[in-house]
Design a protein around this motif. Structure first.
Motif, mmCIF file in Angstrom:
data_model
loop_
_atom_site.group_PDB
_atom_site.id
_atom_site.type_symbol
_atom_site.label_atom_id
_atom_site.label_comp_id
_atom_site.label_asym_id
_atom_site.label_seq_id
_atom_site.Cartn_x
_atom_site.Cartn_y
_atom_site.Cartn_z
ATOM 1 N N GLU A 130 0.849 -1.195 0.000
ATOM 2 C CA GLU A 130 0.000 0.000 0.000
ATOM 3 C C GLU A 130 0.881 1.239 0.000
ATOM 4 O O GLU A 130 1.787 1.370 0.819
ATOM 5 C CB GLU A 130 -0.903 0.020 1.227
ATOM 6 C CG GLU A 130 -1.927 -1.107 1.257
ATOM 7 C CD GLU A 130 -2.846 -1.041 2.451
ATOM 8 O OE1 GLU A 130 -3.856 -1.762 2.449
ATOM 9 O OE2 GLU A 130 -2.548 -0.273 3.404
ATOM 10 N N ALA A 131 0.611 2.142 -0.913
ATOM 11 C CA ALA A 131 1.359 3.400 -0.992
ATOM 12 C C ALA A 131 0.509 4.533 -0.452
ATOM 13 O O ALA A 131 -0.624 4.746 -0.898
ATOM 14 C CB ALA A 131 1.765 3.694 -2.432
ATOM 15 N N PRO A 163 5.727 25.647 -6.765
ATOM 16 C CA PRO A 163 5.031 24.424 -7.180
ATOM 17 C C PRO A 163 4.264 23.819 -6.013
ATOM 18 O O PRO A 163 4.481 24.171 -4.854
ATOM 19 C CB PRO A 163 6.184 23.483 -7.597
ATOM 20 C CG PRO A 163 7.434 24.295 -7.572
ATOM 21 C CD PRO A 163 7.188 25.450 -6.667
ATOM 22 N N VAL A 164 3.376 22.910 -6.344
ATOM 23 C CA VAL A 164 2.824 21.999 -5.342
ATOM 24 C C VAL A 164 3.655 20.722 -5.429
ATOM 25 O O VAL A 164 4.034 20.299 -6.521
ATOM 26 C CB VAL A 164 1.317 21.719 -5.569
ATOM 27 C CG1 VAL A 164 1.049 21.022 -6.890
ATOM 28 C CG2 VAL A 164 0.733 20.914 -4.423
ATOM 29 N N TYR A 165 3.998 20.157 -4.293
ATOM 30 C CA TYR A 165 4.788 18.930 -4.239
ATOM 31 C C TYR A 165 3.904 17.785 -3.779
ATOM 32 O O TYR A 165 3.014 17.982 -2.948
ATOM 33 C CB TYR A 165 5.965 19.086 -3.273
ATOM 34 C CG TYR A 165 7.227 19.598 -3.933
ATOM 35 C CD1 TYR A 165 8.353 18.798 -4.054
ATOM 36 C CD2 TYR A 165 7.281 20.883 -4.460
ATOM 37 C CE1 TYR A 165 9.507 19.255 -4.669
ATOM 38 C CE2 TYR A 165 8.430 21.362 -5.072
ATOM 39 C CZ TYR A 165 9.541 20.539 -5.168
ATOM 40 O OH TYR A 165 10.688 21.008 -5.793
ATOM 41 N N ALA A 166 4.169 16.608 -4.314
ATOM 42 C CA ALA A 166 3.428 15.418 -3.910
ATOM 43 C C ALA A 166 4.406 14.271 -3.706
ATOM 44 O O ALA A 166 5.445 14.208 -4.368
ATOM 45 C CB ALA A 166 2.393 15.042 -4.958
ATOM 46 N N ALA A 167 4.061 13.391 -2.789
ATOM 47 C CA ALA A 167 4.921 12.243 -2.502
ATOM 48 C C ALA A 167 4.079 10.992 -2.355
ATOM 49 O O ALA A 167 2.883 11.050 -2.010
ATOM 50 C CB ALA A 167 5.731 12.484 -1.229
ATOM 51 N N SER A 168 4.709 9.858 -2.617
ATOM 52 C CA SER A 168 4.086 8.560 -2.413
ATOM 53 C C SER A 168 5.098 7.659 -1.733
ATOM 54 O O SER A 168 6.274 7.634 -2.121
ATOM 55 C CB SER A 168 3.645 7.970 -3.756
ATOM 56 O OG SER A 168 2.918 6.781 -3.563
ATOM 57 N N VAL A 169 4.663 6.937 -0.706
ATOM 58 C CA VAL A 169 5.571 6.132 0.113
ATOM 59 C C VAL A 169 4.947 4.771 0.414
ATOM 60 O O VAL A 169 3.787 4.689 0.823
ATOM 61 C CB VAL A 169 5.891 6.845 1.447
ATOM 62 C CG1 VAL A 169 6.824 5.984 2.305
ATOM 63 C CG2 VAL A 169 6.509 8.219 1.205
ATOM 64 N N ILE A 170 5.725 3.723 0.201
ATOM 65 C CA ILE A 170 5.356 2.384 0.666
ATOM 66 C C ILE A 170 6.246 2.060 1.861
ATOM 67 O O ILE A 170 7.472 2.010 1.726
ATOM 68 C CB ILE A 170 5.571 1.310 -0.419
ATOM 69 C CG1 ILE A 170 4.795 1.651 -1.687
ATOM 70 C CG2 ILE A 170 5.149 -0.067 0.117
ATOM 71 C CD1 ILE A 170 5.072 0.696 -2.846
ATOM 72 N N LEU A 171 5.644 1.872 3.015
ATOM 73 C CA LEU A 171 6.388 1.558 4.230
ATOM 74 C C LEU A 171 6.294 0.073 4.560
ATOM 75 O O LEU A 171 5.287 -0.576 4.243
ATOM 76 C CB LEU A 171 5.830 2.352 5.418
ATOM 77 C CG LEU A 171 6.031 3.860 5.438
ATOM 78 C CD1 LEU A 171 5.320 4.458 6.654
ATOM 79 C CD2 LEU A 171 7.513 4.237 5.458
ATOM 80 N N PRO A 172 7.300 -0.461 5.219
ATOM 81 C CA PRO A 172 7.149 -1.813 5.772
ATOM 82 C C PRO A 172 5.988 -1.814 6.775
ATOM 83 O O PRO A 172 5.732 -0.806 7.443
ATOM 84 C CB PRO A 172 8.485 -2.058 6.489
ATOM 85 C CG PRO A 172 9.439 -1.071 5.910
ATOM 86 C CD PRO A 172 8.625 0.121 5.516
ATOM 87 N N GLU A 173 5.302 -2.937 6.891
ATOM 88 C CA GLU A 173 4.139 -2.986 7.781
ATOM 89 C C GLU A 173 4.510 -2.763 9.241
ATOM 90 O O GLU A 173 3.669 -2.327 10.030
ATOM 91 C CB GLU A 173 3.405 -4.319 7.610
ATOM 92 C CG GLU A 173 2.714 -4.453 6.269
ATOM 93 C CD GLU A 173 1.897 -5.719 6.154
ATOM 94 O OE1 GLU A 173 1.862 -6.507 7.124
ATOM 95 O OE2 GLU A 173 1.277 -5.923 5.093
ATOM 96 N N ASP A 174 5.767 -3.048 9.603
ATOM 97 C CA ASP A 174 6.176 -2.867 10.997
ATOM 98 C C ASP A 174 6.890 -1.540 11.243
ATOM 99 O O ASP A 174 7.462 -1.327 12.310
ATOM 100 C CB ASP A 174 7.077 -4.024 11.445
ATOM 101 C CG ASP A 174 8.370 -4.105 10.623
ATOM 102 O OD1 ASP A 174 8.505 -3.365 9.622
ATOM 103 O OD2 ASP A 174 9.244 -4.921 10.982
#
Length: 206
Positions: free
Chosen positions: A17-18, A31-42
């Motif tokens: 899940e990101a 500008p407008v900045y955007a980010a997407s992150v996939i983290l480890p579940e723990d």
């Protein structure tokens, strides 16, 4: 001392899940900045929160930790010209979409901060959910908010060197009194969003 909040690690376990968020919807410039992150579940860090509720020092501490420990992360920006063309809502969505497309490995599901998004690429309506106050709900969205905010602030400080009259190193392009006064005195720069009409400026500029 900042109160630690309890963030959810995921919506559903066992999938990539990101979390997606943006920074800079309200400023008059930049500008407008955007980010997407996939983290480890723990993944867990006591400082992690909605970036707006964190101190600058806490955000700066967390940024390299997120970048090191995330399964994948990406940051994108959308220019003032694109903001004026798309409007700020869809410019923000566009930035999040661009960030998602850069993730490696690609996510299976998206958690979007806010209440608006739209399908793109291989992501249909069943492949994402919007979450109001998502940056205070899910760890991955909070992490994305930290990256988007720190990268945007860093960029605005660099712009401030070339446009010192506007105080962007302090106000980050937001409509503070000193910023509005500077626009009255010096006019708009190429980094100002021409579609953002501020009531205080109407007699002189609009």
């Amino acid at each position: 001392m900042m109160k630690e909040i309890s963030l959810k690690p995921y919506l559903r376990a066992g999938r990539l899940e990101a979390g997606c968020d943006e920074a800079g919807r309200g400023p008059l410039a930049g500008p407008v900045y955007a980010a997407s992150v996939i983290l480890p579940e723990d993944f867990h860090h006591p400082l992690l929160n909605d970036s707006k509720q964190m101190t600058e020092a806490a955000r700066d501490t967390l940024r390299p930790i997120i970048e090191k420990e995330a399964i994948a992360w990406a940051v994108e920006s959308v220019s003032p010209e694109e903001i004026d063309k798309l409007n700020i809502l869809w410019a923000s969505v566009t930035g999040m979409q661009r960030a998602v497309l850069r993730l490696d490995p690609p996510p299976e599901f998206l958690l979007i901060d806010g209440n608006k998004f739209r399908p793109f690429g291989r992501f249909g309506f069943k492949d994402y959910t919007t979450v109001v106050h998502g940056d205070a709900t899910y760890a991955s969205i909070a992490a994305a908010s930290v990256l988007a905010k720190t990268y945007r602030d860093e960029f605005m400080r660099k712009l401030a060197v070339d446009y010192p009259e506007y105080g962007w190193e302090r106000n980050m392009g937001y409509p503070t009194k000193d910023h509005i006064d500077a626009i009255r005195r010096h006019g708009l720069t190429p980094w100002h969003r021409k579609s953002f009409h501020v009531k205080q400026l109407e007699p002189t500029l609009f």
